[in-house]
Design a protein around this motif. Structure first.
Motif, PDB file in Angstrom:
ATOM      1  N   GLU A 231       0.811  -1.214   0.000  1.00 31.93           N
ATOM      2  CA  GLU A 231       0.000   0.000   0.000  1.00 31.93           C
ATOM      3  C   GLU A 231       0.851   1.274   0.000  1.00 31.93           C
ATOM      4  O   GLU A 231       0.302   2.377  -0.067  1.00 31.93           O
ATOM      5  N   LEU A 232       2.180   1.124   0.053  1.00 29.39           N
ATOM      6  CA  LEU A 232       3.036   2.289   0.258  1.00 29.39           C
ATOM      7  C   LEU A 232       3.559   2.886  -1.045  1.00 29.39           C
ATOM      8  O   LEU A 232       3.657   2.205  -2.069  1.00 29.39           O
ATOM      9  N   GLN A 233       3.908   4.173  -0.969  1.00 25.26           N
ATOM     10  CA  GLN A 233       4.503   4.886  -2.089  1.00 25.26           C
ATOM     11  C   GLN A 233       5.852   4.249  -2.449  1.00 25.26           C
ATOM     12  O   GLN A 233       6.533   3.693  -1.593  1.00 25.26           O
ATOM     13  N   PRO A 234       6.263   4.346  -3.727  1.00 23.46           N
ATOM     14  CA  PRO A 234       7.541   3.756  -4.148  1.00 23.46           C
ATOM     15  C   PRO A 234       8.726   4.228  -3.312  1.00 23.46           C
ATOM     16  O   PRO A 234       9.628   3.445  -3.008  1.00 23.46           O
ATOM     17  N   TRP A 235       8.749   5.511  -2.917  1.00 28.23           N
ATOM     18  CA  TRP A 235       9.881   6.014  -2.134  1.00 28.23           C
ATOM     19  C   TRP A 235       9.931   5.396  -0.743  1.00 28.23           C
ATOM     20  O   TRP A 235      11.010   5.237  -0.161  1.00 28.23           O
ATOM     21  N   ALA A 236       8.759   5.033  -0.199  1.00 26.34           N
ATOM     22  CA  ALA A 236       8.728   4.395   1.121  1.00 26.34           C
ATOM     23  C   ALA A 236       9.233   2.957   1.038  1.00 26.34           C
ATOM     24  O   ALA A 236       9.957   2.481   1.913  1.00 26.34           O
ATOM     25  N   VAL A 237       8.845   2.263  -0.046  1.00 26.01           N
ATOM     26  CA  VAL A 237       9.299   0.889  -0.262  1.00 26.01           C
ATOM     27  C   VAL A 237      10.794   0.874  -0.573  1.00 26.01           C
ATOM     28  O   VAL A 237      11.525  -0.007  -0.110  1.00 26.01           O
ATOM     29  N   SER A 238      11.256   1.866  -1.346  1.00 30.99           N
ATOM     30  CA  SER A 238      12.680   1.956  -1.668  1.00 30.99           C
ATOM     31  C   SER A 238      13.516   2.099  -0.401  1.00 30.99           C
ATOM     32  O   SER A 238      14.608   1.519  -0.301  1.00 30.99           O
TER      33      SER A 238
ATOM     34  N   THR B 285      14.090  -0.805   7.927  1.00 34.56           N
ATOM     35  CA  THR B 285      13.356   0.446   8.154  1.00 34.56           C
ATOM     36  C   THR B 285      12.387   0.619   7.012  1.00 34.56           C
ATOM     37  O   THR B 285      12.447  -0.108   6.011  1.00 34.56           O
ATOM     38  N   VAL B 286      11.487   1.579   7.136  1.00 32.33           N
ATOM     39  CA  VAL B 286      10.492   1.816   6.091  1.00 32.33           C
ATOM     40  C   VAL B 286      10.096   3.284   6.128  1.00 32.33           C
ATOM     41  O   VAL B 286      10.164   3.935   7.178  1.00 32.33           O
ATOM     42  N   GLY B 287       9.707   3.835   4.983  1.00 30.93           N
ATOM     43  CA  GLY B 287       9.281   5.233   4.937  1.00 30.93           C
ATOM     44  C   GLY B 287       7.876   5.422   5.472  1.00 30.93           C
ATOM     45  O   GLY B 287       6.968   4.656   5.147  1.00 30.93           O
ATOM     46  N   VAL B 288       7.696   6.447   6.315  1.00 28.75           N
ATOM     47  CA  VAL B 288       6.365   6.733   6.858  1.00 28.75           C
ATOM     48  C   VAL B 288       5.820   8.093   6.406  1.00 28.75           C
ATOM     49  O   VAL B 288       4.614   8.324   6.441  1.00 28.75           O
ATOM     50  N   TYR B 289       6.692   8.993   5.998  1.00 31.87           N
ATOM     51  CA  TYR B 289       6.260  10.279   5.445  1.00 31.87           C
ATOM     52  C   TYR B 289       7.436  10.912   4.711  1.00 31.87           C
ATOM     53  O   TYR B 289       8.584  10.447   4.824  1.00 31.87           O
ATOM     54  N   SER B 290       7.154  11.974   3.967  1.00 35.48           N
ATOM     55  CA  SER B 290       8.215  12.673   3.249  1.00 35.48           C
ATOM     56  C   SER B 290       7.976  14.173   3.319  1.00 35.48           C
ATOM     57  O   SER B 290       6.826  14.629   3.460  1.00 35.48           O
TER      58      SER B 290
END
Length: 340
Positions: free
Chosen positions: A104-111, A120-125
């Motif tokens: 469900e996450l944006q590509p930058w969060a998965v990257s 780790t994982v992206g939660v916001y930008s």
């Protein structure tokens, strides 16, 4: 009552007490304390898990987790810039976890997750920039800066605040951004000149623009969403994206290797990646871009598509060797000069 009955009754009471005790989660939160408290309240309201939360800046959080490496007291670290999260992953301080929410996450969060080996994982930008106090600038006749170069204007002497990159992920992102934008030697030359205009190096990344909102300083170098938050509260803050280009953060989340409560950490981890949870962030004054593709981005959030963003190298500048070297040079070239 016989001894056997007394022992049995004691066993039952102990079992009942143990069953009644709520599970626990030890959380470090590296975002604004209002956001941290809102997440904890909402999570505890929907789960039978008590959260022990401490608010620390990104650099402080990394230092605490590193110090506890052999005996972790923290289960989960939420928020703060991605670079120290990546360093913690490289150091083996955080645990591998592939959340079922990844799809469900944006590509930058998965990257961010892939770069760290799913530690780790992206939660916001959010993009880096600054906020300045319109009333102070008008009163003093200061021309509002549109570019990094403008921050060296002698008219801004004593009017700028920025955090210390040793404690603040925001300030480290600024340091790494300038190095990538200008080259290392040129960036440190710039920072030494900027030091003449800096009145204070704060511990927290968002503190400079809060000081500007209160009229204690003219300008704070921060993530733009932190400046937006002050403007949305009614303070006379204008938000600027530097004309030359700027860096950005991928706010991240990490489970701690050897955590005492890994199951509870996974519950919070999956919950906070949900679209419904991420959509309530503006209610707590958070204007970052959420990582869940289905979450509603705040209307006041800076539009990243209109900002000139550099190709920020998270792998290199989140690496232990590069990050440590840059901080050591900042201490020698800039931090030392600031205390003279």
């Amino acid at each position: 009552m016989t001894k056997m009955k007394i022992a049995l009754l004691g066993s039952i009471v102990a079992t009942m007490a143990t069953g009644a005790a709520a599970a626990e989660l030890n959380l470090i939160c590296s975002a604004d304390v209002v956001i941290c408290e809102r997440l904890v309240a909402d999570f505890e309201g929907s789960h039978d898990i008590d959260v022990n939360m401490v608010r620390l800046s990104s650099g402080e959080a990394y230092a605490k987790i590193r110090a506890e490496g052999r005996n972790p007291q923290t289960d989960l670290w939420w928020g703060g810039t991605g670079d120290p999260h990546l360093q913690a992953a490289a150091d083996g301080l955080t645990a591998e976890y592939k959340s079922p929410m990844l799809d469900e996450l944006q590509p930058w969060a998965v990257s961010q997750a892939e770069t760290s080996g799913y530690r780790t994982v992206g939660v916001y930008s959010g993009a880096l920039g600054w906020g300045y106090n319109i009333e102070i600038f008008e009163k003093k006749g200061i021309t509002p800066p549109a570019c990094w170069a403008d921050l060296l204007d002698p008219g801004l002497k004593g009017e700028i605040q920025i955090a210390d990159p040793n404690s603040s992920g925001t300030a480290y992102t600024t340091l790494a951004t300038l190095v990538q934008l200008m080259g290392e030697d040129e960036a440190f030359d710039y920072l030494k000149k900027l030091n003449d205009n800096v009145s204070q190096y704060t511990k927290s990344g968002s503190a400079p623009v809060k000081a500007a909102a209160r009229g204690e300083t003219g300008l704070g170098i921060v993530f733009m969403h932190d400046a937006v938050a002050q403007a949305e509260e009614g303070f006379p803050i204008a938000v600027v994206a530097p004309c030359e280009g700027t860096g950005y953060e991928i706010g991240s989340m990490s489970m701690i290797e050897g955590a005492q409560n890994p199951d509870e950490a996974k519950v919070f981890y999956d919950w906070v990646l949900g679209a419904d949870v991420q959509s309530i962030m503006p209610e707590a004054g958070s204007y970052q871009i959420p990582s869940n593709k289905n979450a509603k981005a705040p209307e006041a959030a800076p539009d990243l598509s209109t900002i000139k963003l550099i190709d920020y190298d998270f792998a290199e500048y989140g690496g232990a060797e590069r990050r440590s070297a840059l901080l050591a040079r900042w201490d020698a070239d800039v931090g030392g000069a600031a205390t003279e």
